[in-house]
Design a protein around this motif. Structure first.
Motif, PDB file in Angstrom:
ATOM      1  N   VAL A   1     -25.614  10.746  28.647  1.00  0.00           N
ATOM      2  CA  VAL A   1     -26.153  11.910  27.930  1.00  0.00           C
ATOM      3  C   VAL A   1     -27.383  12.457  28.647  1.00  0.00           C
ATOM      4  O   VAL A   1     -27.539  13.672  28.804  1.00  0.00           O
ATOM      5  CB  VAL A   1     -26.492  11.540  26.472  1.00  0.00           C
ATOM      6  CG1 VAL A   1     -27.354  12.622  25.820  1.00  0.00           C
ATOM      7  CG2 VAL A   1     -25.211  11.338  25.665  1.00  0.00           C
ATOM      8  N   LEU A   2     -28.259  11.578  29.116  1.00  0.00           N
ATOM      9  CA  LEU A   2     -29.470  12.035  29.800  1.00  0.00           C
ATOM     10  C   LEU A   2     -29.140  12.707  31.132  1.00  0.00           C
ATOM     11  O   LEU A   2     -29.748  13.723  31.486  1.00  0.00           O
ATOM     12  CB  LEU A   2     -30.423  10.858  30.011  1.00  0.00           C
ATOM     13  CG  LEU A   2     -30.942  10.181  28.748  1.00  0.00           C
ATOM     14  CD1 LEU A   2     -31.956   9.103  29.093  1.00  0.00           C
ATOM     15  CD2 LEU A   2     -31.560  11.206  27.801  1.00  0.00           C
ATOM     16  N   ALA A   3     -28.186  12.152  31.871  1.00  0.00           N
ATOM     17  CA  ALA A   3     -27.791  12.764  33.138  1.00  0.00           C
ATOM     18  C   ALA A   3     -27.231  14.162  32.912  1.00  0.00           C
ATOM     19  O   ALA A   3     -27.595  15.121  33.606  1.00  0.00           O
ATOM     20  CB  ALA A   3     -26.757  11.881  33.847  1.00  0.00           C
ATOM     21  N   MET A   4     -26.349  14.307  31.933  1.00  0.00           N
ATOM     22  CA  MET A   4     -25.741  15.605  31.667  1.00  0.00           C
ATOM     23  C   MET A   4     -26.742  16.580  31.060  1.00  0.00           C
ATOM     24  O   MET A   4     -26.648  17.793  31.287  1.00  0.00           O
ATOM     25  CB  MET A   4     -24.533  15.434  30.743  1.00  0.00           C
ATOM     26  CG  MET A   4     -23.358  14.707  31.385  1.00  0.00           C
ATOM     27  SD  MET A   4     -22.727  15.565  32.853  1.00  0.00           S
ATOM     28  CE  MET A   4     -22.141  17.101  32.109  1.00  0.00           C
ATOM     29  N   THR A   5     -27.695  16.080  30.295  1.00  0.00           N
ATOM     30  CA  THR A   5     -28.745  16.944  29.752  1.00  0.00           C
ATOM     31  C   THR A   5     -29.541  17.573  30.885  1.00  0.00           C
ATOM     32  O   THR A   5     -29.842  18.777  30.859  1.00  0.00           O
ATOM     33  CB  THR A   5     -29.681  16.145  28.830  1.00  0.00           C
ATOM     34  OG1 THR A   5     -28.941  15.678  27.703  1.00  0.00           O
ATOM     35  CG2 THR A   5     -30.839  16.999  28.348  1.00  0.00           C
ATOM     36  N   ALA A   6     -29.864  16.781  31.899  1.00  0.00           N
ATOM     37  CA  ALA A   6     -30.592  17.312  33.053  1.00  0.00           C
ATOM     38  C   ALA A   6     -29.768  18.371  33.767  1.00  0.00           C
ATOM     39  O   ALA A   6     -30.279  19.441  34.137  1.00  0.00           O
ATOM     40  CB  ALA A   6     -30.952  16.180  34.010  1.00  0.00           C
ATOM     41  N   VAL A   7     -28.478  18.100  33.961  1.00  0.00           N
ATOM     42  CA  VAL A   7     -27.601  19.042  34.664  1.00  0.00           C
ATOM     43  C   VAL A   7     -27.515  20.374  33.927  1.00  0.00           C
ATOM     44  O   VAL A   7     -27.734  21.446  34.500  1.00  0.00           O
ATOM     45  CB  VAL A   7     -26.193  18.440  34.826  1.00  0.00           C
ATOM     46  CG1 VAL A   7     -25.207  19.498  35.320  1.00  0.00           C
ATOM     47  CG2 VAL A   7     -26.223  17.273  35.797  1.00  0.00           C
ATOM     48  N   VAL A   8     -27.177  20.320  32.647  1.00  0.00           N
ATOM     49  CA  VAL A   8     -26.962  21.545  31.863  1.00  0.00           C
ATOM     50  C   VAL A   8     -28.263  22.334  31.715  1.00  0.00           C
ATOM     51  O   VAL A   8     -28.269  23.569  31.785  1.00  0.00           O
ATOM     52  CB  VAL A   8     -26.365  21.200  30.485  1.00  0.00           C
ATOM     53  CG1 VAL A   8     -26.226  22.462  29.628  1.00  0.00           C
ATOM     54  CG2 VAL A   8     -25.002  20.529  30.656  1.00  0.00           C
ATOM     55  N   THR A   9     -29.376  21.641  31.532  1.00  0.00           N
ATOM     56  CA  THR A   9     -30.666  22.320  31.361  1.00  0.00           C
ATOM     57  C   THR A   9     -31.101  23.015  32.644  1.00  0.00           C
ATOM     58  O   THR A   9     -31.548  24.173  32.620  1.00  0.00           O
ATOM     59  CB  THR A   9     -31.745  21.313  30.928  1.00  0.00           C
ATOM     60  OG1 THR A   9     -31.351  20.700  29.695  1.00  0.00           O
ATOM     61  CG2 THR A   9     -33.079  22.015  30.725  1.00  0.00           C
ATOM     62  N   ILE A  10     -30.990  22.341  33.776  1.00  0.00           N
ATOM     63  CA  ILE A  10     -31.363  22.963  35.055  1.00  0.00           C
ATOM     64  C   ILE A  10     -30.485  24.165  35.346  1.00  0.00           C
ATOM     65  O   ILE A  10     -30.960  25.204  35.822  1.00  0.00           O
ATOM     66  CB  ILE A  10     -31.271  21.933  36.195  1.00  0.00           C
ATOM     67  CG1 ILE A  10     -32.364  20.878  36.037  1.00  0.00           C
ATOM     68  CG2 ILE A  10     -31.392  22.616  37.556  1.00  0.00           C
ATOM     69  CD1 ILE A  10     -32.254  19.724  37.007  1.00  0.00           C
TER      70      ILE A  10
END
Length: 222
Positions: free
Chosen positions: A84-93
């Motif tokens: 979840v944290l990895a994908m949160t970084a991806v989608v937010t950037i």
């Protein structure tokens, strides 16, 4: 799959912001206990790989588009919390730097791709891996992205700001991603297989019990 601003009613966007905030908060709290996990250094690598893969988009009918999401792969390899944290970084950037998805709509994009895709993929893989590990990775990639598309379909379909309603958004998004998700499933299975062969110690269920995120029940392999 990224929803741009203007497609959601504000109340819908607000609900998804709330849901995403709660889910990501839980992931952060759970991830603190995994900082010594051998998979932790992979978080940045997985996020970078998914980020690059998501830049490839193709249009589908109904005013939306499809692309490789990668949330299931992140969940399978990292576990649900780190995934979840990895994908949160991806989608937010992508939203803040590249304008891929809107700021108001960031809540639904996070919930679909960083929460639902990751958690559903992880649960499917964990539930099916005892039958066939590679097949479980395929099913996780395929069905998780379809579920993620369903979240987007419902969000835009119930919004009066969007030109189409549920009778269009659900079959188009879910049906389109169910078909295109076969590609995602194949990629997920192939990359998972490569990692499992090269570094089996990084694969969930092959390390010490209780290190795989939100769910701590022991796994049973066939």
């Amino acid at each position: 799959m990224h929803v741009p601003d203007g497609f959601l009613d504000l109340w819908v966007a607000g609900l998804f912001w709330l849901a995403s905030g709660v889910a990501i908060g839980v992931a952060v709290r759970r991830a603190r206990s995994e900082l010594g996990d051998e998979r932790t250094p992979l978080l940045g690598v997985v996020a970078a790989g998914v980020f690059a893969a998501q830049m490839l988009n193709w249009p589908i009918p109904g005013g939306t588009s499809a692309h490789f999401v990668g949330g299931a792969f992140a969940g399978v390899l990292l576990g649900p919390s780190l995934g979840v944290l990895a994908m949160t970084a991806v989608v937010t950037i992508q939203a803040l730097v590249f304008g891929d998805g809107g700021i108001v709509a960031l809540g639904i994009n996070l919930f679909a791709m960083a929460v639902v895709d990751v958690v559903v993929g992880y649960l499917l893989f964990r539930g099916l891996r005892g039958v066939h590990e590679t097949g479980a990775a395929f099913a996780a990639g395929w069905l998780a992205v379809t579920a993620s598309a369903g979240v987007v379909a419902v969000g835009v379909g119930v919004s009066s700001a969007f030109a189409y309603q549920l009778d269009v958004t659900v079959p188009v998004m879910v049906g389109g991603h169910a078909a295109l998700g076969l590609i995602e499933g194949a990629i997920t299975a192939a990359v998972y297989g490569a990692v499992a062969n090269a570094r089996p110690d990084l694969v969930l269920g092959r390390s010490a019990p209780g290190e795989d995120g939100l769910l701590d029940a022991p796994e049973v392999d066939a």
